[in-house]
Design a protein around this motif. Structure first.
Motif, PDB file in Angstrom:
ATOM      1  N   MET A   1      22.006  13.174   4.199  1.00  0.00           N
ATOM      2  CA  MET A   1      21.021  13.861   3.359  1.00  0.00           C
ATOM      3  C   MET A   1      20.222  12.833   2.554  1.00  0.00           C
ATOM      4  SD  MET A   1      21.632  16.774   0.426  1.00  0.00           S
ATOM      5  CE  MET A   1      22.365  17.888   1.647  1.00  0.00           C
ATOM      6  N   LYS A   2      18.923  13.047   2.472  1.00  0.00           N
ATOM      7  CA  LYS A   2      18.076  12.109   1.753  1.00  0.00           C
ATOM      8  C   LYS A   2      18.358  12.143   0.247  1.00  0.00           C
ATOM      9  CE  LYS A   2      14.091  11.952   4.856  1.00  0.00           C
ATOM     10  NZ  LYS A   2      12.603  12.068   4.936  1.00  0.00           N
ATOM     11  N   LYS A   3      18.280  10.970  -0.384  1.00  0.00           N
ATOM     12  CA  LYS A   3      18.427  10.877  -1.829  1.00  0.00           C
ATOM     13  C   LYS A   3      17.089  11.226  -2.488  1.00  0.00           C
ATOM     14  CE  LYS A   3      22.687   9.335  -1.871  1.00  0.00           C
ATOM     15  NZ  LYS A   3      23.804  10.149  -2.414  1.00  0.00           N
ATOM     16  N   ARG A   4      17.157  12.129  -3.464  1.00  0.00           N
ATOM     17  CA  ARG A   4      15.954  12.526  -4.198  1.00  0.00           C
ATOM     18  C   ARG A   4      15.800  11.599  -5.409  1.00  0.00           C
ATOM     19  NH1 ARG A   4      13.444  17.195  -3.733  1.00  0.00           N
ATOM     20  NH2 ARG A   4      13.333  17.536  -5.997  1.00  0.00           N
ATOM     21  N   ILE A   5      14.695  10.864  -5.434  1.00  0.00           N
ATOM     22  CA  ILE A   5      14.501   9.824  -6.444  1.00  0.00           C
ATOM     23  C   ILE A   5      13.228  10.100  -7.237  1.00  0.00           C
ATOM     24  CG2 ILE A   5      14.125   7.356  -6.822  1.00  0.00           C
ATOM     25  CD1 ILE A   5      15.700   6.791  -4.301  1.00  0.00           C
ATOM     26  N   ILE A   6      13.316   9.939  -8.553  1.00  0.00           N
ATOM     27  CA  ILE A   6      12.155  10.078  -9.427  1.00  0.00           C
ATOM     28  C   ILE A   6      11.719   8.701  -9.919  1.00  0.00           C
ATOM     29  CG2 ILE A   6      12.814  12.406 -10.158  1.00  0.00           C
ATOM     30  CD1 ILE A   6      13.745  11.193 -12.820  1.00  0.00           C
ATOM     31  N   ILE A   7      10.442   8.581 -10.248  1.00  0.00           N
ATOM     32  CA  ILE A   7       9.885   7.355 -10.796  1.00  0.00           C
ATOM     33  C   ILE A   7       9.515   7.602 -12.248  1.00  0.00           C
ATOM     34  CG2 ILE A   7       8.057   5.623 -10.622  1.00  0.00           C
ATOM     35  CD1 ILE A   7       9.888   5.633  -8.201  1.00  0.00           C
ATOM     36  N   ILE A   8      10.024   6.775 -13.153  1.00  0.00           N
ATOM     37  CA  ILE A   8       9.703   6.903 -14.576  1.00  0.00           C
ATOM     38  C   ILE A   8       8.773   5.747 -14.943  1.00  0.00           C
ATOM     39  CG2 ILE A   8      10.608   7.076 -16.917  1.00  0.00           C
ATOM     40  CD1 ILE A   8      13.277   7.951 -15.728  1.00  0.00           C
ATOM     41  N   GLY A   9       7.508   6.058 -15.144  1.00  0.00           N
ATOM     42  CA  GLY A   9       6.508   5.032 -15.431  1.00  0.00           C
ATOM     43  C   GLY A   9       5.546   4.886 -14.263  1.00  0.00           C
ATOM     44  N   ALA A  10       4.265   5.127 -14.506  1.00  0.00           N
ATOM     45  CA  ALA A  10       3.269   5.122 -13.431  1.00  0.00           C
ATOM     46  C   ALA A  10       2.324   3.934 -13.521  1.00  0.00           C
ATOM     47  CB  ALA A  10       2.473   6.426 -13.455  1.00  0.00           C
ATOM     48  N   GLY A  11       2.767   2.839 -14.119  1.00  0.00           N
ATOM     49  CA  GLY A  11       1.940   1.638 -14.208  1.00  0.00           C
ATOM     50  C   GLY A  11       2.009   0.806 -12.945  1.00  0.00           C
ATOM     51  N   TRP A  12       1.765  -0.513 -13.100  1.00  0.00           N
ATOM     52  CA  TRP A  12       1.716  -1.411 -11.935  1.00  0.00           C
ATOM     53  C   TRP A  12       3.025  -1.392 -11.155  1.00  0.00           C
ATOM     54  CZ3 TRP A  12       4.410  -5.870 -10.545  1.00  0.00           C
ATOM     55  CH2 TRP A  12       3.849  -6.618  -9.507  1.00  0.00           C
ATOM     56  N   ALA A  13       4.140  -1.595 -11.837  1.00  0.00           N
ATOM     57  CA  ALA A  13       5.435  -1.616 -11.148  1.00  0.00           C
ATOM     58  C   ALA A  13       5.774  -0.241 -10.597  1.00  0.00           C
ATOM     59  CB  ALA A  13       6.527  -2.095 -12.094  1.00  0.00           C
ATOM     60  N   GLY A  14       5.507   0.796 -11.375  1.00  0.00           N
ATOM     61  CA  GLY A  14       5.801   2.153 -10.929  1.00  0.00           C
ATOM     62  C   GLY A  14       5.082   2.519  -9.648  1.00  0.00           C
ATOM     63  N   GLN A  15       3.844   2.071  -9.505  1.00  0.00           N
ATOM     64  CA  GLN A  15       3.082   2.363  -8.295  1.00  0.00           C
ATOM     65  C   GLN A  15       3.704   1.691  -7.076  1.00  0.00           C
ATOM     66  OE1 GLN A  15      -1.247   2.020  -8.746  1.00  0.00           O
ATOM     67  NE2 GLN A  15      -0.966   2.136 -10.963  1.00  0.00           N
ATOM     68  N   HIS A  16       4.137   0.438  -7.238  1.00  0.00           N
ATOM     69  CA  HIS A  16       4.783  -0.261  -6.120  1.00  0.00           C
ATOM     70  C   HIS A  16       6.109   0.410  -5.749  1.00  0.00           C
ATOM     71  CE1 HIS A  16       2.199  -3.707  -5.323  1.00  0.00           C
ATOM     72  NE2 HIS A  16       2.003  -3.825  -6.625  1.00  0.00           N
ATOM     73  N   HIS A  17       6.915   0.740  -6.746  1.00  0.00           N
ATOM     74  CA  HIS A  17       8.224   1.327  -6.467  1.00  0.00           C
ATOM     75  C   HIS A  17       8.101   2.738  -5.920  1.00  0.00           C
ATOM     76  CE1 HIS A  17      10.274  -2.118  -7.907  1.00  0.00           C
ATOM     77  NE2 HIS A  17      10.018  -1.929  -9.195  1.00  0.00           N
ATOM     78  N   ALA A  18       7.140   3.492  -6.429  1.00  0.00           N
ATOM     79  CA  ALA A  18       6.936   4.850  -5.921  1.00  0.00           C
ATOM     80  C   ALA A  18       6.570   4.816  -4.441  1.00  0.00           C
ATOM     81  CB  ALA A  18       5.851   5.558  -6.728  1.00  0.00           C
ATOM     82  N   ARG A  19       5.696   3.893  -4.071  1.00  0.00           N
ATOM     83  CA  ARG A  19       5.315   3.755  -2.667  1.00  0.00           C
ATOM     84  C   ARG A  19       6.518   3.385  -1.809  1.00  0.00           C
ATOM     85  NH1 ARG A  19       1.502   5.557   0.532  1.00  0.00           N
ATOM     86  NH2 ARG A  19      -0.007   5.203  -1.158  1.00  0.00           N
ATOM     87  N   ALA A  20       7.365   2.477  -2.304  1.00  0.00           N
ATOM     88  CA  ALA A  20       8.547   2.054  -1.547  1.00  0.00           C
ATOM     89  C   ALA A  20       9.512   3.215  -1.339  1.00  0.00           C
ATOM     90  CB  ALA A  20       9.246   0.905  -2.277  1.00  0.00           C
ATOM     91  N   VAL A  21       9.700   4.041  -2.365  1.00  0.00           N
ATOM     92  CA  VAL A  21      10.577   5.211  -2.242  1.00  0.00           C
ATOM     93  C   VAL A  21       9.968   6.226  -1.283  1.00  0.00           C
ATOM     94  CG1 VAL A  21      11.517   7.201  -3.487  1.00  0.00           C
ATOM     95  CG2 VAL A  21      11.644   4.912  -4.501  1.00  0.00           C
ATOM     96  N   TYR A  22       8.675   6.452  -1.421  1.00  0.00           N
ATOM     97  CA  TYR A  22       7.962   7.433  -0.597  1.00  0.00           C
ATOM     98  C   TYR A  22       8.053   7.088   0.889  1.00  0.00           C
ATOM     99  CZ  TYR A  22       4.004  10.321   1.004  1.00  0.00           C
ATOM    100  OH  TYR A  22       3.192  11.228   1.647  1.00  0.00           O
ATOM    101  N   GLU A  23       8.044   5.792   1.215  1.00  0.00           N
ATOM    102  CA  GLU A  23       8.019   5.355   2.608  1.00  0.00           C
ATOM    103  C   GLU A  23       9.409   5.165   3.215  1.00  0.00           C
ATOM    104  OE1 GLU A  23       5.698   1.805   2.476  1.00  0.00           O
ATOM    105  OE2 GLU A  23       3.775   2.873   2.388  1.00  0.00           O
ATOM    106  N   HIS A  24      10.455   5.151   2.380  1.00  0.00           N
ATOM    107  CA  HIS A  24      11.797   4.893   2.912  1.00  0.00           C
ATOM    108  C   HIS A  24      12.328   6.121   3.657  1.00  0.00           C
ATOM    109  CE1 HIS A  24      16.016   3.707   3.155  1.00  0.00           C
ATOM    110  NE2 HIS A  24      15.635   2.482   2.829  1.00  0.00           N
ATOM    111  N   PRO A  25      12.904   5.942   4.837  1.00  0.00           N
ATOM    112  CA  PRO A  25      13.346   7.104   5.628  1.00  0.00           C
ATOM    113  C   PRO A  25      14.527   7.863   5.036  1.00  0.00           C
ATOM    114  CG  PRO A  25      14.051   5.046   6.663  1.00  0.00           C
ATOM    115  CD  PRO A  25      13.114   4.665   5.560  1.00  0.00           C
ATOM    116  N   ASP A  26      15.276   7.234   4.128  1.00  0.00           N
ATOM    117  CA  ASP A  26      16.467   7.881   3.582  1.00  0.00           C
ATOM    118  C   ASP A  26      16.267   8.457   2.187  1.00  0.00           C
ATOM    119  OD1 ASP A  26      17.963   7.258   5.871  1.00  0.00           O
ATOM    120  OD2 ASP A  26      18.434   5.264   5.090  1.00  0.00           O
TER     121      ASP A  26
END
Length: 338
Positions: A1-26
């Protein structure tokens, strides 16, 4: 089952991490949180129109479920978010530093050991493919001398974010983690610094002694190329009993100069793979995600953040006293500075 992950902070780092989570298959990107509603909404829209909120409490009131969170807010808020998530039993991945000081991080470390939550910290420079290759190549060799330097444009005015020792706490901390990753724990430091045309420390040089008996130096200046320029911003050298190794600009290549040969070898990342600073961020968070799906410890955890903070504090103490500062050996069990 996929892990549901939230991003706290939508700045420079948040944008990179959100994209990485969004693209990960798991994983599934469950929501974006930022007190700036417009920023949260803009990032959420870019990534499939996921829900967005202005606080963790608002998300929970709306009943949005999640397994883990990535903390990308301002540094002074990191510890409070880590505490809130650990108390909820949620996995977390936090931008550096995890807390304002080693004591705060030690408290979080103790709290994490009372839960099943996996807590990771983003020291992404160790995910440079060149440093990974170097780590493999020196296995079994005896280190002698190590040197690392950074040159980048930095702040000159003191502010809430850029305090007097900002160059140590927010920039040198990356090099400290790289040094620890490659060469092990640091035993003592002696630091000198200057404020040249600057309200805060603009230049620092640190003499290092490692537990394995080797020595080294770490230097940093805020007089350098603009952010994301093409100028090299980092240089690394290590001499062992077998060879001298050189990493250029963290990402460009690893050069090996064997002591008993006239031949130099150069290893470079594949031209068919992305190789830039953003990729190290992606590799870092993906390694943490794999620890969630594999139920293994975080590859860079709160203990690493604690040990890193102790070295940062030792550097600051040395700057303030003009003395060499020793770190106790047993820092995992609560040791500190001598």
């Amino acid at each position: 089952m996929k892990k549901r992950i939230i991003i706290i902070g939508a700045g420079w780092a948040g944008q990179h991490h959100a994209r990485a989570v969004y693209e990960h298959p798991d994983t599934e990107l469950a929501a974006i949180i930022d007190r700036r509603e417009e920023a949260a909404g803009a990032l959420a829209q870019k990534l499939g129109g996921v829900p967005y909120y202005q606080s963790l409490e608002e998300l929970e009131r709306q009943g949005t479920g999640y397994d883990a969170a990535v903390i990308c807010t301002l540094p002074d808020t990191h510890a409070s978010f880590c505490k809130a998530l650990l108390q909820r039993g949620k996995h977390l991945f936090c931008e550096k530093p995890a807390g304002k000081n080693s004591g705060e991080i030690a408290w979080l470390l103790a709290l994490s050991r009372t839960t099943e939550a996996i807590a990771g910290v983003n020291y992404n420079q160790r995910y440079s493919p060149c440093y990974r290759k170097l780590k493999d190549k020196i296995s079994g060799e005896k280190p002698h001398l190590i040197a690392i330097s950074m040159q980048q444009q930095g702040p000159v005015k003191q502010s809430d974010l850029a305090h007097p020792y900002f160059i140590v706490t927010d920039s040198c901390c990356h090099m400290i983690d790289t040094l620890r990753y490659i060469n092990g724990e640091i035993r003592s430091v002696y630091a000198v610094g200057k404020r040249i045309d600057s309200e805060i420390l603009s230049d620092v040089a640190v003499s290092l002694e490692f537990r394995n008996g080797s020595i080294g130096v770490m230097t940093h200046t805020f007089v350098g190329g603009v952010h994301e320029s093409q100028h090299p911003f980092q240089h690394f050298e290590l001499s062992t009993d077998k060879a001298r190794y050189e990493v250029t600009n963290m990402l460009e290549g690893l050069h090996t100069y064997p002591h008993h040969s006239m031949e130099r070898t150069t290893w470079s990342p594949s031209v068919f793979e992305s190789c830039n600073y953003a990729e190290t961020l992606k590799s870092s968070i993906h390694a943490w995600i794999e620890s969630l799906t594999g139920s293994s410890p975080a590859p860079v955890a709160l203990l690493d953040a604690y040990r890193n903070a102790l070295v940062v504090e030792a550097c600051i103490k040395s700057l303030e006293t003009g003395l060499r500062v020793q770190l106790q050996d047993d820092i995992e069990t609560g040791g500190g500075l001598i």
